[in-house]
Design a protein around this motif. Structure first.
Motif, short mmCIF file in Angstrom:
data_model
loop_
_atom_site.label_atom_id
_atom_site.label_comp_id
_atom_site.label_asym_id
_atom_site.label_seq_id
_atom_site.Cartn_x
_atom_site.Cartn_y
_atom_site.Cartn_z
N UNK A 8 0.85 -1.19 0.00
CA UNK A 8 0.00 0.00 0.00
C UNK A 8 0.89 1.24 0.00
N UNK A 9 0.86 2.00 -1.09
CA UNK A 9 1.79 3.12 -1.21
C UNK A 9 1.45 4.24 -0.23
N UNK A 10 0.17 4.30 0.23
CA UNK A 10 -0.17 5.34 1.21
C UNK A 10 0.56 5.07 2.52
N UNK A 11 0.56 3.81 2.95
CA UNK A 11 1.31 3.44 4.15
C UNK A 11 2.77 3.80 3.98
N UNK A 12 3.29 3.47 2.81
CA UNK A 12 4.70 3.75 2.55
C UNK A 12 4.98 5.24 2.67
N UNK A 13 4.13 6.06 2.03
CA UNK A 13 4.35 7.50 2.03
C UNK A 13 4.26 8.07 3.44
N UNK A 14 3.28 7.59 4.22
CA UNK A 14 3.07 8.22 5.52
C UNK A 14 4.09 7.78 6.56
N UNK A 15 4.64 6.56 6.43
CA UNK A 15 5.48 6.03 7.50
C UNK A 15 6.98 6.21 7.25
N UNK A 16 7.37 6.16 5.98
CA UNK A 16 8.78 5.92 5.71
C UNK A 16 9.66 7.15 5.87
N UNK A 17 10.89 6.90 6.34
CA UNK A 17 11.97 7.85 6.11
C UNK A 17 12.43 7.68 4.67
N UNK A 18 12.58 6.42 4.32
CA UNK A 18 12.95 6.13 2.94
C UNK A 18 12.09 5.00 2.42
N UNK A 19 11.75 5.06 1.15
CA UNK A 19 10.95 4.01 0.54
C UNK A 19 11.82 3.25 -0.44
N UNK A 20 11.69 1.94 -0.45
CA UNK A 20 12.37 1.12 -1.44
C UNK A 20 11.28 0.53 -2.33
N UNK A 21 11.24 0.96 -3.58
CA UNK A 21 10.23 0.44 -4.49
C UNK A 21 10.81 -0.76 -5.22
N UNK A 22 10.11 -1.88 -5.17
CA UNK A 22 10.63 -3.10 -5.79
C UNK A 22 9.68 -3.58 -6.87
N UNK A 23 10.28 -4.23 -7.86
CA UNK A 23 9.48 -4.91 -8.88
C UNK A 23 10.27 -6.11 -9.38
N UNK A 24 9.61 -7.25 -9.46
CA UNK A 24 10.18 -8.46 -10.04
C UNK A 24 11.57 -8.76 -9.48
N UNK A 25 11.72 -8.64 -8.17
CA UNK A 25 12.98 -9.04 -7.55
C UNK A 25 14.09 -8.02 -7.67
N UNK A 26 13.75 -6.84 -8.15
CA UNK A 26 14.79 -5.81 -8.28
C UNK A 26 14.33 -4.55 -7.58
N UNK A 27 15.30 -3.75 -7.11
CA UNK A 27 14.96 -2.45 -6.54
C UNK A 27 14.83 -1.46 -7.67
N UNK A 28 13.70 -0.77 -7.75
CA UNK A 28 13.47 0.21 -8.80
C UNK A 28 14.00 1.58 -8.39
N UNK A 29 13.74 1.94 -7.15
CA UNK A 29 14.22 3.24 -6.68
C UNK A 29 14.23 3.27 -5.16
N UNK A 30 15.19 3.97 -4.61
CA UNK A 30 15.24 4.18 -3.17
C UNK A 30 15.26 5.68 -2.92
N UNK A 31 14.44 6.15 -2.00
CA UNK A 31 14.47 7.58 -1.72
C UNK A 31 13.44 7.96 -0.70
N UNK A 32 13.46 9.26 -0.31
CA UNK A 32 12.45 9.73 0.62
C UNK A 32 11.11 9.76 -0.11
N UNK A 33 10.02 9.73 0.63
CA UNK A 33 8.70 9.72 -0.02
C UNK A 33 8.54 10.85 -1.03
#
Lengths: 365, 350, 347
Positions: free
Chosen positions: A193-218
């Motif tokens: 749930x991206x809303x949870x990710x946005x509200x909680x994270x210092x940093x978000x790690x977005x993953x797809x198909x076993x790979x990291x797509x992007x790491x960064x602040x919300x």
């Protein structure tokens, strides 16, 4: 204490590769959220960190020590499971004590720790009940409590809110944030749930198909998504993508041609895009507004459907030969079939290349 | 009351008795008599004296002829209702019998001897339970020993079965390892190998490891029941794996996971297996018969069969001991029958 | 078995009684102490090693008391002599089997050298045919009756199940007592003008009694499985048939029986497997007699291997292997049916 470093982590089950070359450094005290669609490997990555799955390649370090071959019990981490995984035959108190007893802690200290956690989580009143007698929200608290009493190096939370109803999810989310602020320990949190990710994270790690797509602040991810996938995943509702090709370029910008032939001039500095190249133009629904009939500054669109939410109005429109979603503040009287003018005068326009990678943020001209 | 009768005689469809209703009730009542009757009959018989057992046709309840002490006679005398020559009936005690004539006295006035034809007198009978049928075998014979042996075999074998089977079921349901399917297959295949097929070699194994004439020789070959592994495994598969993950995170060793998490959560299935196992082991016959050749080691079943096979069967003791042997099973039947029937109906295993 | 709810969904168990926890205290202590060496073992061998540890006792007992005997059985059947230990036995090849199959006329058991074996085979065959067919019929009727709308169904079900729990020895003794000269049967026939008769000394009646008693003792088990099968047939099928005005007999033949068929087949094969091994209650009831009229295969194996002198383990082993082959065929049949049922369930 509580830094976790992943370098070149691989995980495969036989010939099936689940995680490819994961590199990530999690700082002490950070709240990191792994987010992605189901099957992207985020839960597996968490279980790898926990020690419940063995890595097939790469190095996993906790506080600088390589822990690849250290068992889950000895990594000093605590986990909150999606199903809570409370022991059904033990009372809440016994659930909290189980892990501490296993590590041979003296009884008085166990009691103090449990009392402290119970006070913090306000679960004192049902310490002698069993999980089966508790509501979903109460079980959730106990599951967190079981992690807290351990005073772990880091907390691992695997979709902890997904079994709660919507209202409870919002309040518990806030409590988890408060808890992090108070404990200041490292937390790794998995959700789809991206809303949870946005509200909680210092940093978000977005993953797809076993790979990291992007790491960064919300906000980094929101403002400068690295690719079309991240752009589409972060933000609700999804970003609109307009498929177009480069019709011409000038020093201060480009002219794009949309599917129906409409020309869209945008301001963008320093690009190497050539005429004829396919691009997509991303614009968030919230950044589109209604222009008051002034066709020169906007796009002509026809209304397909209107959802009046009171505080805002969601417009499903059709323009440039494709569907477009716009969210405008306040209440508008619109009917399906009506022709309106949409404008994105001040909107950031995200430009992605044919390979999906970010080219830059353009301004409408 | 009338509604209760209406309720009890409720039947298919309308008001009239359909022929199938009659068949149903005849079958059920008949079944009740045929299924319970023999055991009830046996139980009643077990309280009769040897004389009562020899009676033909037999009575249902254990009757004995009433006896009375009469002044001037050493032994107690049996009482009879005697029909006298004048047509009146009196209660008299028999002194002796000569041919078809019985010499009798009135217990209250023992002076005068009255002669009565034996066809004209009926014994005065009272119900009396010959409890010595139960106490004697325990005091004089080895039945207490047999009872103890049976209890020992049943309890020990059941405990070992529960532990060994649950450990195997845990391994087969919660671990991924090479050869898991092979192990499962072997266990299922042993369902195909009944005792009667491996009787001779099993005996030779038992004797070569020195377990012949030992209760452990009876116990050990029975404890690794494939049925038990099967029932427990099916149940353990319903326990979520996340619980085990959680326990591992909680620093529990695999043994603790087994003992503190899996075993308590499998309690219902373990209870079913325990009941099954108790009934199986209590009833086992052929194997103990082969392994145990010393009298003091017999289980109840073996002891009963040996005693009942003797030339001069002492039925009054045999019947009483049969009832004793039935008691645990009847208790299981009364209190735990539901567990067993649902267990069988679901798995088709016996 | 009826799948109980997964533990996480069950309401919590009521608080344990204190005496039970006191009783369990020493067990917990022992199991807790066992944890120290086992934790060490886990450190050394990893989780995979622990899986092997959990599996080991059960598999070891299987290996020693089931698999090893199977192998030894084969060796026994090709060796001779009366010795029990393998190294004292001499290899005789197929002699034991030859002895069994040594007959002048294959239709007459008495013309065989091992006439007792063939008598036992013949008896067992007729026993299996009669007992299984009659028992399934009785069980099916009982199950159909119990499946009707019935007051106190679980009571009646228990009634028919009662003898299943009794030990074979008890079953044998109960019926010996009833069928003896002064027994219940004679006393019921006496008023009708029949003289007391020693039923179990009559060859024909003894065989009939053995069949009847074993039906009495086991039918409850099969009734239970058939009843479970009947209750699994959806009620609306019957309602639909009734709406169509189908006659009850036709409902039975066209709906009940076909839908019950999978269960019925399983029950038949299970009953066959059990019937082939018949021993205990017969041994107590008639001891195989009078003469050899109720001598069955298992008793033949038992007597050849353990009772008759000199013991002939080789012959007994050969006979048990022949019996085992029949059982394997029946079991494979059962597994085949079970698999077919499962596939049907999936479709």
């Amino acid at each position: 204490m509580g830094s976790i470093t992943l370098s070149n982590i691989q995980k495969s089950y036989g010939a099936v590769h689940v995680l490819h070359d994961i590199n990530l450094a999690i700082e002490e005290g950070e709240f990191v959220v792994f987010v992605g669609p189901s099957g992207c490997g985020k839960s597996t990555l968490l279980r790898v960190i926990a020690g419940l799955e063995k890595v097939t390649g790469g190095d996993l370090k906790i506080n600088g020590t390589r822990v690849n071959d250290v068992s889950a019990a000895d990594r000093g981490l605590a986990m909150v499971f999606q199903s809570y995984a409370l022991y059904p035959h033990m009372t809440v108190r016994q659930n909290l004590a189980f892990g501490l007893e296993n590590s041979g802690m003296p009884k008085p200290e166990i009691a103090t720790r449990i009392a402290e956690a119970a006070r913090m989580l306000e679960i004192d009143s049902y310490m002698d009940r069993r999980p089966g007698q508790l509501s979903g929200g109460q079980r959730q608290r106990v599951a967190i409590g079981r992690a807290i009493v351990r005073r772990p190096t880091a907390f691992l939370l695997d979709e902890p809110l997904s079994n709660l109803d919507a209202e409870l999810r919002v309040s518990t989310r806030a409590e988890i944030a408060a808890l992090h602020a108070r404990l200041k320990s490292t937390m790794i949190y998995v959700t789809h749930d991206q809303v949870e990710a946005m509200t909680l994270a210092n940093r978000i790690v977005v993953m797809r198909a076993g790979r990291i797509e992007q790491v960064g602040t919300p906000l980094d991810l929101y403002n400068e998504p690295a690719n079309r996938f991240v752009a589409g995943f972060i933000g609700a509702p999804h970003m609109n993508f307009i498929e177009a090709e480069v019709a011409g370029s000038s020093p201060d910008g480009l002219t794009l041609r949309a599917g129906d032939g409409t020309l869209i001039p945008v301001a963008l500095e320093g690009t190497a895009l050539k005429t004829g190249e396919a691009v997509s133009l991303g614009v968030r629904p919230q950044h589109i507004d209604l222009a008051n009939g002034d066709l020169s500054s906007g796009l002509a669109a026809s209304v397909r459907m209107v959802e009046a939410l009171g505080s805002e109005t969601v417009i499903h429109a059709e323009t440039l030969g494709q569907k477009l979603l716009a969210i405008v503040p306040g209440q508008r009287r619109l009917v399906a079939g009506e022709t309106i003018t949409l404008s994105w005068k001040n909107a950031p326009l995200h430009l992605f290349g044919a390979d999906g990678l970010r080219i830059g943020t353009a301004q409408p001209r | 009351m009338s509604t209760a009768i209406a309720f009890l005689t409720r039947r298919k469809g309308g008001k009239f008795w359909h022929w199938t209703d009659i068949v149903t009730w005849v079958w059920l009542i008949g079944g009740l008599i045929v299924m319970f009757g023999p055991a009830v009959w046996l139980t009643f018989s077990s309280f009769k004296t040897p004389a009562g057992l020899a009676e033909f046709p037999p009575s249902l309840l254990p009757y004995v002829t009433q006896q009375v002490r009469v002044e001037g006679y050493e032994k107690p005398l049996p009482l009879f209702n005697a029909k006298l020559a004048d047509g009146s009936t009196r209660v008299l005690a028999e002194v002796r019998r000569i041919g078809i004539v019985s010499q009798m006295v009135d217990p209250k006035a023992p002076g005068e001897i009255i002669k009565v034809r034996i066809g004209d007198r009926e014994p005065v009978r009272e119900i009396s339970f010959a409890t010595e049928n139960y106490t004697q075998p325990f005091m004089q014979f080895d039945f207490f020993r047999y009872l103890w042996n049976s209890v020992f075999v049943t309890v020990t074998a059941t405990l070992i079965t529960l532990i060994v089977n649950s450990m195997a079921a845990f391994a087969l349901s919660k671990y991924e390892f090479k050869g898991r399917n092979a192990a499962m297959l072997v266990i299922l295949a042993t369902l195909m190998v009944p005792l009667s097929v491996i009787l001779v070699p099993l005996y030779s194994i038992i004797s070569s490891v020195g377990l012949f004439n030992s209760l452990w020789g009876v116990i050990l070959p029975t404890v690794a029941t494939p049925t038990g592994v099967f029932i427990l495994r099916q149940y353990m598969l319903t326990i979520p794996d996340e619980l085990i993950d959680a326990a591992r995170m909680d620093k529990a060793s695999e043994w603790q996971i087994y003992w503190r998490i899996i075993v308590p959560l499998t309690a219902p299935a373990l209870a079913v297996l325990a009941i099954f196992s108790v009934v199986w082991r209590w009833n086992d016959f052929l194997w103990p018969l082969i392994v145990l050749s010393r009298r003091e080691l017999y289980t109840l079943q073996v002891g009963l069969s040996i005693y009942s096979g003797e030339l001069n069967v002492q039925w009054h003791y045999i019947l009483a001991m049969t009832v004793v042997t039935m008691i645990p099973v009847v208790l299981v039947f009364i209190f735990l029958q539901r567990f067993i029937t649902t267990g069988i109906a679901g798995s088709g295993l016996k | 078995m009826a799948q109980p709810k997964p533990p996480s969904e069950r309401p919590a168990a009521p608080q344990r009684h204190d005496w039970l926890s006191v009783l369990l205290q020493p067990v917990h202590l022992v199991m807790g102490l066992a944890d120290y060496p086992l934790r060490y073992l886990q450190k050394k061998t990893g989780i995979g090693g622990m899986a092997a540890f959990f599996l080991a006792p059960n598999m070891l007992i299987f290996a020693i008391f089931v698999l090893l005997p199977l192998v030894i059985n084969l060796i026994y059947s090709v060796t001779g002599g009366s010795a029990l230990f393998l190294d004292e036995r001499s290899f005789v090849g197929a002699d034991q089997y030859r002895q069994i199959f040594d007959c002048t006329n294959y239709l007459d058991p008495m013309s065989c050298q091992e006439d007792a074996f063939w008598t036992a085979v013949g008896n067992t065959f007729w026993f299996v045919v009669l007992q299984v067919s009659l028992m399934i019929l009785v069980s099916l009727i009982t199950a159909l009756i119990l499946n009707r709308e019935l007051i106190g169904r679980s009571f009646w079900r228990a009634v028919f199940f009662f003898p299943v729990l009794l030990s074979p020895v008890v079953v044998g003794l109960i019926w010996r007592w009833i069928l003896q000269r002064q027994g219940l049967l004679n006393s019921m026939l006496y008023p009708l003008g029949f003289e007391p008769y020693t039923w179990l000394s009559d060859r024909t009646f003894a065989f009939a009694a053995v069949v009847g008693v074993s039906i009495w003792a086991h039918m409850g088990f099969y009734t239970l499985i058939l009843l479970a099968g009947l209750q699994a047939i959806p009620k609306d099928l019957y309602e639909a048939a009734e709406m169509d005005g189908t006659k009850p007999a036709r409902i039975f033949w066209r709906i009940t029986l076909p839908l019950l068929m999978p269960n019925l087949l399983v029950v038949i094969v299970l009953a066959l497997i059990k019937a082939v091994q018949v021993f205990d209650e017969v041994f107590v009831l008639t001891g195989g007699g009078p003469g050899t009229s109720t001598l069955f295969l298992t008793q033949y194996i038992y007597e050849t291997g353990f009772v008759s002198l000199p013991r002939n383990a080789g012959l007994a082993a050969a006979a048990s292997i022949l019996m085992g082959l029949v059982l394997v065929v029946l079991t494979l049949l059962q597994l085949g049916i079970a698999r077919k049922n499962e596939n049907k369930g999936k479709r």
